[in-house]
Scaffold this active site. Structure first.
Site, PDB file in Angstrom:
ATOM      1  N   GLY A  81      37.575  43.511  32.988  1.00  0.00           N
ATOM      2  CA  GLY A  81      37.704  43.957  31.605  1.00  0.00           C
ATOM      3  C   GLY A  81      38.783  45.006  31.442  1.00  0.00           C
ATOM      4  N   THR A  82      38.863  45.916  32.389  1.00  0.00           N
ATOM      5  CA  THR A  82      39.886  46.971  32.339  1.00  0.00           C
ATOM      6  C   THR A  82      41.282  46.372  32.467  1.00  0.00           C
ATOM      7  OG1 THR A  82      38.354  48.582  33.285  1.00  0.00           O
ATOM      8  CG2 THR A  82      40.699  49.091  33.442  1.00  0.00           C
ATOM      9  N   GLY A 139      26.460  41.398  40.911  1.00  0.00           N
ATOM     10  CA  GLY A 139      27.601  40.526  41.163  1.00  0.00           C
ATOM     11  C   GLY A 139      28.124  39.837  39.928  1.00  0.00           C
ATOM     12  N   GLU A 183      22.487  37.982  40.478  1.00  0.00           N
ATOM     13  CA  GLU A 183      22.000  38.128  39.104  1.00  0.00           C
ATOM     14  C   GLU A 183      22.499  37.019  38.184  1.00  0.00           C
ATOM     15  OE1 GLU A 183      23.328  41.844  37.520  1.00  0.00           O
ATOM     16  OE2 GLU A 183      25.431  41.479  37.968  1.00  0.00           O
ATOM     17  N   ARG A 198       4.626  37.317  52.841  1.00  0.00           N
ATOM     18  CA  ARG A 198       5.048  37.130  51.457  1.00  0.00           C
ATOM     19  C   ARG A 198       6.462  36.561  51.347  1.00  0.00           C
ATOM     20  NH1 ARG A 198       3.122  43.058  49.218  1.00  0.00           N
ATOM     21  NH2 ARG A 198       1.008  42.489  48.589  1.00  0.00           N
ATOM     22  N   ASP A 230      31.626  43.712  42.387  1.00  0.00           N
ATOM     23  CA  ASP A 230      31.452  42.262  42.286  1.00  0.00           C
ATOM     24  C   ASP A 230      32.510  41.462  43.050  1.00  0.00           C
ATOM     25  OD1 ASP A 230      29.441  42.973  40.481  1.00  0.00           O
ATOM     26  OD2 ASP A 230      30.772  42.752  38.752  1.00  0.00           O
TER      27      ASP A 230
END
Length: 376
Positions: free
Chosen positions: A112-113, A178, A230, A170, A135
Protein backbone atom coordinates in the site's frame (compact mmCIF):
# COMPACT_ATOMS: atom_id res chain seq x y z
CA UNK A 1 24.39 23.09 0.04
CA UNK A 2 23.31 20.00 1.93
CA UNK A 3 20.54 17.84 0.57
CA UNK A 4 17.45 17.63 2.78
CA UNK A 5 16.05 14.11 3.10
CA UNK A 6 12.72 13.19 4.70
CA UNK A 7 11.76 9.78 6.11
CA UNK A 8 8.37 8.33 7.02
CA UNK A 9 7.10 4.88 7.93
CA UNK A 10 3.61 3.94 6.77
CA UNK A 11 1.22 0.99 6.88
CA UNK A 12 1.50 -1.73 9.50
CA UNK A 13 4.47 -1.77 11.86
CA UNK A 14 7.17 -4.32 11.22
CA UNK A 15 10.37 -5.49 12.94
CA UNK A 16 13.39 -3.73 11.48
CA UNK A 17 11.86 -0.32 10.83
CA UNK A 18 14.10 1.37 13.37
CA UNK A 19 17.12 -0.39 11.94
CA UNK A 20 16.24 1.06 8.52
CA UNK A 21 15.71 4.56 9.94
CA UNK A 22 19.06 4.31 11.72
CA UNK A 23 20.84 3.12 8.57
CA UNK A 24 19.41 5.91 6.45
CA UNK A 25 20.18 8.55 9.06
CA UNK A 26 23.71 7.45 9.91
CA UNK A 27 24.67 6.92 6.28
CA UNK A 28 23.25 10.30 5.25
CA UNK A 29 24.85 12.18 8.14
CA UNK A 30 28.10 10.36 7.47
CA UNK A 31 28.31 11.91 4.01
CA UNK A 32 28.48 15.38 5.54
CA UNK A 33 26.24 16.54 2.71
CA UNK A 34 22.78 15.55 3.93
CA UNK A 35 20.33 16.59 6.63
CA UNK A 36 17.58 14.24 7.82
CA UNK A 37 14.08 14.92 9.10
CA UNK A 38 11.53 12.32 10.18
CA UNK A 39 7.77 12.72 9.75
CA UNK A 40 5.57 11.20 12.44
CA UNK A 41 2.77 8.71 11.78
CA UNK A 42 3.25 8.15 8.08
CA UNK A 43 1.79 10.45 5.45
CA UNK A 44 -0.37 12.13 8.10
CA UNK A 45 2.76 13.56 9.72
CA UNK A 46 3.80 15.12 6.41
CA UNK A 47 0.30 16.55 6.03
CA UNK A 48 0.29 18.03 9.54
CA UNK A 49 3.97 19.07 9.60
CA UNK A 50 4.73 16.87 12.61
CA UNK A 51 8.42 16.15 12.52
CA UNK A 52 11.14 14.48 14.55
CA UNK A 53 14.76 15.53 14.42
CA UNK A 54 16.99 12.62 13.45
CA UNK A 55 20.49 13.50 14.58
CA UNK A 56 23.18 11.12 15.80
CA UNK A 57 21.85 11.21 19.35
CA UNK A 58 18.30 10.47 18.20
CA UNK A 59 19.50 7.55 16.08
CA UNK A 60 21.51 6.00 18.87
CA UNK A 61 20.27 2.81 20.58
CA UNK A 62 17.29 2.24 18.23
CA UNK A 63 18.78 -0.67 16.26
CA UNK A 64 17.29 -3.33 18.53
CA UNK A 65 13.93 -1.66 19.13
CA UNK A 66 10.75 -3.11 17.65
CA UNK A 67 8.14 -0.88 16.04
CA UNK A 68 9.11 2.53 14.70
CA UNK A 69 10.24 5.62 16.59
CA UNK A 70 8.45 7.72 13.96
CA UNK A 71 5.11 6.02 14.47
CA UNK A 72 2.97 4.86 11.58
CA UNK A 73 -0.55 5.00 10.16
CA UNK A 74 -2.49 3.59 7.23
CA UNK A 75 -3.68 7.04 6.10
CA UNK A 76 -3.46 7.60 2.36
CA UNK A 77 -2.67 11.01 0.85
CA UNK A 78 -5.65 10.82 -1.54
CA UNK A 79 -8.05 9.40 1.08
CA UNK A 80 -7.17 11.20 4.30
CA UNK A 81 -9.68 11.42 7.18
CA UNK A 82 -9.90 15.13 8.01
CA UNK A 83 -12.56 16.67 10.26
CA UNK A 84 -14.87 13.69 9.96
CA UNK A 85 -14.58 13.56 6.17
CA UNK A 86 -12.32 11.64 3.81
CA UNK A 87 -10.48 14.11 1.58
CA UNK A 88 -7.79 14.16 -1.09
CA UNK A 89 -4.88 15.93 0.64
CA UNK A 90 -2.24 15.14 -1.97
CA UNK A 91 -1.67 18.77 -2.97
CA UNK A 92 -1.24 19.86 0.66
CA UNK A 93 1.28 17.09 1.23
CA UNK A 94 3.19 18.15 -1.91
CA UNK A 95 3.19 21.74 -0.65
CA UNK A 96 4.59 20.66 2.70
CA UNK A 97 7.28 18.62 0.94
CA UNK A 98 8.41 21.81 -0.78
CA UNK A 99 8.04 23.88 2.40
CA UNK A 100 10.62 21.62 4.05
CA UNK A 101 12.90 22.07 1.02
CA UNK A 102 13.15 18.32 0.63
CA UNK A 103 15.38 16.92 -2.08
CA UNK A 104 13.97 13.43 -1.51
CA UNK A 105 11.39 11.64 0.62
CA UNK A 106 12.01 8.03 1.67
CA UNK A 107 8.79 6.11 2.32
CA UNK A 108 9.21 2.81 4.16
CA UNK A 109 6.31 0.42 3.85
CA UNK A 110 4.53 -2.49 2.19
CA UNK A 111 2.45 -2.75 -0.95
CA UNK A 112 0.00 0.00 0.00
CA UNK A 113 2.82 2.40 0.82
CA UNK A 114 4.44 1.71 -2.55
CA UNK A 115 1.17 2.76 -4.25
CA UNK A 116 0.81 5.92 -2.16
CA UNK A 117 4.45 6.84 -2.70
CA UNK A 118 4.06 6.35 -6.45
CA UNK A 119 1.11 8.75 -6.48
CA UNK A 120 3.35 11.39 -4.92
CA UNK A 121 6.11 10.63 -7.43
CA UNK A 122 3.60 11.22 -10.22
CA UNK A 123 3.05 14.69 -8.73
CA UNK A 124 6.72 15.48 -9.27
CA UNK A 125 8.16 14.67 -5.84
CA UNK A 126 11.48 12.87 -5.53
CA UNK A 127 10.43 9.63 -3.88
CA UNK A 128 12.38 6.55 -2.81
CA UNK A 129 10.93 3.55 -1.00
CA UNK A 130 12.05 0.55 1.02
CA UNK A 131 10.06 -2.74 1.13
CA UNK A 132 9.01 -3.82 4.62
CA UNK A 133 6.29 -6.23 5.65
CA UNK A 134 6.04 -9.40 7.66
CA UNK A 135 3.96 -10.83 4.80
CA UNK A 136 6.82 -10.83 2.22
CA UNK A 137 4.24 -9.97 -0.42
CA UNK A 138 5.76 -6.82 -1.98
CA UNK A 139 6.43 -7.45 -5.65
CA UNK A 140 9.77 -7.17 -7.47
CA UNK A 141 11.95 -7.88 -4.43
CA UNK A 142 13.41 -11.15 -3.17
CA UNK A 143 12.69 -10.30 0.45
CA UNK A 144 11.19 -7.70 2.79
CA UNK A 145 12.50 -6.86 6.22
CA UNK A 146 10.19 -7.88 9.03
CA UNK A 147 9.45 -11.27 7.49
CA UNK A 148 12.31 -13.13 9.13
CA UNK A 149 11.42 -11.98 12.66
CA UNK A 150 7.74 -12.78 12.21
CA UNK A 151 8.56 -16.25 10.88
CA UNK A 152 10.82 -16.89 13.89
CA UNK A 153 8.04 -15.83 16.29
CA UNK A 154 5.44 -18.01 14.54
CA UNK A 155 7.86 -20.94 14.49
CA UNK A 156 8.51 -20.62 18.22
CA UNK A 157 4.77 -20.54 18.87
CA UNK A 158 4.27 -23.76 16.88
CA UNK A 159 7.21 -25.33 18.74
CA UNK A 160 5.55 -24.56 22.07
CA UNK A 161 2.15 -25.82 20.94
CA UNK A 162 3.51 -29.26 20.10
CA UNK A 163 3.82 -30.22 23.77
CA UNK A 164 0.27 -29.27 24.75
CA UNK A 165 -1.17 -30.86 21.59
CA UNK A 166 0.70 -34.09 22.38
CA UNK A 167 -0.26 -34.08 26.07
CA UNK A 168 -3.98 -33.63 25.46
CA UNK A 169 -4.26 -35.56 22.16
CA UNK A 170 -5.68 -32.50 20.45
CA UNK A 171 -5.70 -30.75 17.13
CA UNK A 172 -4.14 -27.32 17.55
CA UNK A 173 -5.08 -24.90 14.77
CA UNK A 174 -2.61 -21.99 14.60
CA UNK A 175 -3.61 -18.93 12.59
CA UNK A 176 -0.62 -17.11 11.15
CA UNK A 177 -0.64 -13.65 9.56
CA UNK A 178 0.36 -13.02 5.96
CA UNK A 179 -2.62 -11.23 4.38
CA UNK A 180 -3.23 -12.98 1.05
CA UNK A 181 0.23 -14.54 0.75
CA UNK A 182 1.24 -17.83 2.32
CA UNK A 183 4.97 -17.22 2.90
CA UNK A 184 4.71 -16.76 6.66
CA UNK A 185 2.47 -19.77 7.37
CA UNK A 186 4.42 -21.99 4.98
CA UNK A 187 7.83 -21.02 6.35
CA UNK A 188 6.82 -21.25 10.01
CA UNK A 189 4.86 -24.43 9.36
CA UNK A 190 7.87 -26.07 7.73
CA UNK A 191 10.27 -24.93 10.43
CA UNK A 192 7.88 -25.86 13.24
CA UNK A 193 6.96 -29.27 11.85
CA UNK A 194 3.26 -28.54 11.34
CA UNK A 195 1.35 -31.58 10.10
CA UNK A 196 -1.00 -29.51 7.97
CA UNK A 197 -0.22 -26.16 6.32
CA UNK A 198 -2.98 -24.20 4.61
CA UNK A 199 -2.10 -21.16 2.48
CA UNK A 200 -4.10 -18.81 0.21
CA UNK A 201 -2.35 -20.03 -2.93
CA UNK A 202 -3.68 -23.58 -2.48
CA UNK A 203 -7.45 -23.74 -1.80
CA UNK A 204 -8.03 -26.59 0.62
CA UNK A 205 -10.56 -29.37 1.03
CA UNK A 206 -11.53 -29.83 4.71
CA UNK A 207 -12.26 -33.51 4.02
CA UNK A 208 -8.69 -34.09 2.86
CA UNK A 209 -7.33 -32.26 5.90
CA UNK A 210 -9.44 -34.47 8.16
CA UNK A 211 -8.26 -37.56 6.27
CA UNK A 212 -4.63 -36.59 6.87
CA UNK A 213 -5.30 -36.18 10.59
CA UNK A 214 -7.16 -39.48 10.81
CA UNK A 215 -4.27 -41.21 9.03
CA UNK A 216 -1.96 -39.92 11.76
CA UNK A 217 -4.39 -41.38 14.31
CA UNK A 218 -4.27 -44.76 12.59
CA UNK A 219 -0.49 -44.65 12.82
CA UNK A 220 -0.70 -44.04 16.55
CA UNK A 221 -0.28 -40.25 16.66
CA UNK A 222 -3.27 -38.71 18.44
CA UNK A 223 -2.49 -35.05 17.87
CA UNK A 224 -1.90 -32.71 14.93
CA UNK A 225 -0.69 -29.16 14.38
CA UNK A 226 -2.52 -27.25 11.65
CA UNK A 227 -0.87 -23.98 10.53
CA UNK A 228 -3.39 -21.77 8.71
CA UNK A 229 -2.59 -18.55 6.89
CA UNK A 230 -5.16 -15.86 7.66
CA UNK A 231 -5.98 -15.61 3.94
CA UNK A 232 -6.40 -19.35 3.34
CA UNK A 233 -9.74 -20.41 1.86
CA UNK A 234 -11.50 -23.68 1.23
CA UNK A 235 -11.95 -24.56 -2.42
CA UNK A 236 -15.67 -23.72 -2.14
CA UNK A 237 -15.06 -20.30 -0.59
CA UNK A 238 -12.24 -19.60 -3.03
CA UNK A 239 -14.65 -20.01 -5.95
CA UNK A 240 -17.09 -17.59 -4.33
CA UNK A 241 -14.29 -15.08 -3.74
CA UNK A 242 -13.10 -15.25 -7.35
CA UNK A 243 -16.64 -14.63 -8.63
CA UNK A 244 -17.00 -11.58 -6.36
CA UNK A 245 -13.67 -10.16 -7.57
CA UNK A 246 -14.63 -10.72 -11.22
CA UNK A 247 -17.94 -8.93 -10.66
CA UNK A 248 -16.13 -5.90 -9.27
CA UNK A 249 -13.56 -5.89 -12.07
CA UNK A 250 -16.26 -6.10 -14.74
CA UNK A 251 -18.31 -3.32 -13.14
CA UNK A 252 -15.19 -1.13 -13.02
CA UNK A 253 -14.37 -1.85 -16.67
CA UNK A 254 -17.97 -1.08 -17.67
CA UNK A 255 -17.80 2.12 -15.58
CA UNK A 256 -20.98 1.00 -13.86
CA UNK A 257 -20.69 2.90 -10.56
CA UNK A 258 -23.79 1.37 -9.01
CA UNK A 259 -22.69 -2.19 -9.83
CA UNK A 260 -19.15 -1.50 -8.63
CA UNK A 261 -20.43 -0.21 -5.30
CA UNK A 262 -22.63 -3.28 -4.91
CA UNK A 263 -19.70 -5.57 -5.76
CA UNK A 264 -17.46 -3.77 -3.25
CA UNK A 265 -20.07 -4.20 -0.53
CA UNK A 266 -20.34 -7.90 -1.36
CA UNK A 267 -16.57 -8.26 -1.05
CA UNK A 268 -16.64 -6.48 2.31
CA UNK A 269 -19.34 -8.86 3.53
CA UNK A 270 -17.24 -11.79 2.35
CA UNK A 271 -14.23 -10.44 4.29
CA UNK A 272 -16.36 -10.39 7.44
CA UNK A 273 -17.53 -13.94 6.70
CA UNK A 274 -14.02 -15.27 6.17
CA UNK A 275 -12.63 -13.58 9.27
CA UNK A 276 -14.03 -16.54 11.24
CA UNK A 277 -12.67 -19.18 8.85
CA UNK A 278 -10.15 -20.55 11.34
CA UNK A 279 -12.84 -21.03 13.98
CA UNK A 280 -15.14 -22.79 11.49
CA UNK A 281 -12.30 -25.02 10.30
CA UNK A 282 -11.42 -25.97 13.88
CA UNK A 283 -15.00 -26.98 14.66
CA UNK A 284 -15.30 -28.91 11.41
CA UNK A 285 -12.09 -30.88 12.02
CA UNK A 286 -13.26 -31.72 15.54
CA UNK A 287 -16.51 -33.15 14.14
CA UNK A 288 -14.79 -35.07 11.35
CA UNK A 289 -11.95 -36.58 13.41
CA UNK A 290 -13.39 -36.96 16.91
CA UNK A 291 -10.36 -35.16 18.36
CA UNK A 292 -10.71 -32.03 20.48
CA UNK A 293 -9.61 -28.95 18.56
CA UNK A 294 -8.23 -25.71 19.97
CA UNK A 295 -7.33 -22.44 18.25
CA UNK A 296 -4.36 -20.14 18.73
CA UNK A 297 -4.44 -16.89 16.76
CA UNK A 298 -0.97 -15.32 16.81
CA UNK A 299 -2.13 -11.99 15.39
CA UNK A 300 -0.03 -8.92 16.10
CA UNK A 301 2.29 -10.87 18.36
CA UNK A 302 4.23 -11.64 15.17
CA UNK A 303 5.02 -7.96 14.63
CA UNK A 304 6.30 -7.14 18.09
CA UNK A 305 9.53 -7.31 19.99
CA UNK A 306 13.19 -7.18 19.06
CA UNK A 307 13.91 -7.70 15.35
CA UNK A 308 16.02 -10.69 14.42
CA UNK A 309 19.66 -10.32 13.43
CA UNK A 310 18.71 -11.13 9.82
CA UNK A 311 16.12 -8.35 9.69
CA UNK A 312 18.51 -5.83 11.28
CA UNK A 313 21.16 -6.67 8.69
CA UNK A 314 18.68 -6.53 5.81
CA UNK A 315 17.16 -3.20 6.94
CA UNK A 316 20.66 -1.75 7.36
CA UNK A 317 21.66 -2.92 3.90
CA UNK A 318 18.57 -1.40 2.28
CA UNK A 319 18.71 1.86 4.23
CA UNK A 320 22.36 2.54 3.52
CA UNK A 321 21.98 1.56 -0.14
CA UNK A 322 19.02 3.92 -0.50
CA UNK A 323 21.15 6.90 0.53
CA UNK A 324 23.77 5.87 -2.01
CA UNK A 325 21.21 5.80 -4.81
CA UNK A 326 19.93 9.24 -3.78
CA UNK A 327 23.50 10.55 -4.00
CA UNK A 328 23.61 9.19 -7.54
CA UNK A 329 20.52 11.26 -8.36
CA UNK A 330 18.06 8.39 -8.65
CA UNK A 331 14.41 8.96 -7.78
CA UNK A 332 11.06 7.22 -8.16
CA UNK A 333 12.56 3.89 -7.12
CA UNK A 334 12.03 1.08 -4.64
CA UNK A 335 15.25 -0.42 -3.34
CA UNK A 336 14.75 -4.14 -3.92
CA UNK A 337 16.67 -7.07 -2.47
CA UNK A 338 18.58 -9.08 -5.08
CA UNK A 339 20.47 -11.92 -3.45
CA UNK A 340 23.18 -10.33 -1.34
CA UNK A 341 22.86 -7.05 -3.21
CA UNK A 342 20.24 -4.40 -3.96
CA UNK A 343 18.62 -3.08 -7.10
CA UNK A 344 16.60 0.11 -7.68
CA UNK A 345 13.28 -0.75 -9.33
CA UNK A 346 11.06 1.98 -10.86
CA UNK A 347 7.93 2.36 -8.74
CA UNK A 348 5.65 1.97 -11.74
CA UNK A 349 6.98 -1.60 -12.06
CA UNK A 350 6.30 -2.31 -8.37
CA UNK A 351 2.79 -0.93 -7.98
CA UNK A 352 0.11 -3.57 -8.44
CA UNK A 353 2.58 -6.44 -8.15
CA UNK A 354 2.30 -8.93 -5.31
CA UNK A 355 4.66 -11.72 -4.33
CA UNK A 356 2.77 -14.92 -3.57
CA UNK A 357 3.98 -18.49 -3.15
CA UNK A 358 4.49 -20.19 -6.56
CA UNK A 359 2.98 -23.66 -6.63
CA UNK A 360 6.33 -25.08 -7.77
CA UNK A 361 8.33 -23.29 -5.05
CA UNK A 362 10.90 -25.42 -3.22
CA UNK A 363 9.15 -24.77 0.12
CA UNK A 364 5.97 -26.33 -1.29
CA UNK A 365 7.76 -29.36 -2.68
CA UNK A 366 9.74 -29.76 0.55
CA UNK A 367 6.51 -29.75 2.57
CA UNK A 368 4.99 -32.42 0.35
CA UNK A 369 8.18 -34.51 0.47
CA UNK A 370 8.11 -34.73 4.27
CA UNK A 371 4.45 -35.70 4.26
CA UNK A 372 2.87 -32.38 5.21
CA UNK A 373 -0.75 -32.07 4.11
CA UNK A 374 -1.41 -28.89 2.11
CA UNK A 375 -5.14 -29.50 1.92
CA UNK A 376 -5.34 -30.32 -1.77
Amino acid sequence: MNKHIGILTAGGDSPGLNAAIRAIGKTALGTGRMDIVGFRDGFRGLLENRTMRLDREGLSSILTLGGTILGTSRDKPHKMPVGGEVMDMTEVICENYRRHNLDALICIGGGGTQKNAFRLAQKGLNIMTLPKTIDKDVGMTDLTFGFHTAMEIATEAIDRLHSTAHSHHRIIVVEVMGHNAGWLALGAGLAGGADVILIPEIPYDPVKVAQAIRLRQQRGTNFSIVAVAEGALSAEDHKKYQILKKNKTKAKEDKNTKAEKKASEALQQFDVYRSTNTLKLSRLLEEMTGLESRITILGHLQRGGTPSAADRVLATRLGSACVGYIEQGLTGMMIAVRGEGTEPIPLDQVVGKRSTVPLDHCWVSSARNVGTCLGD
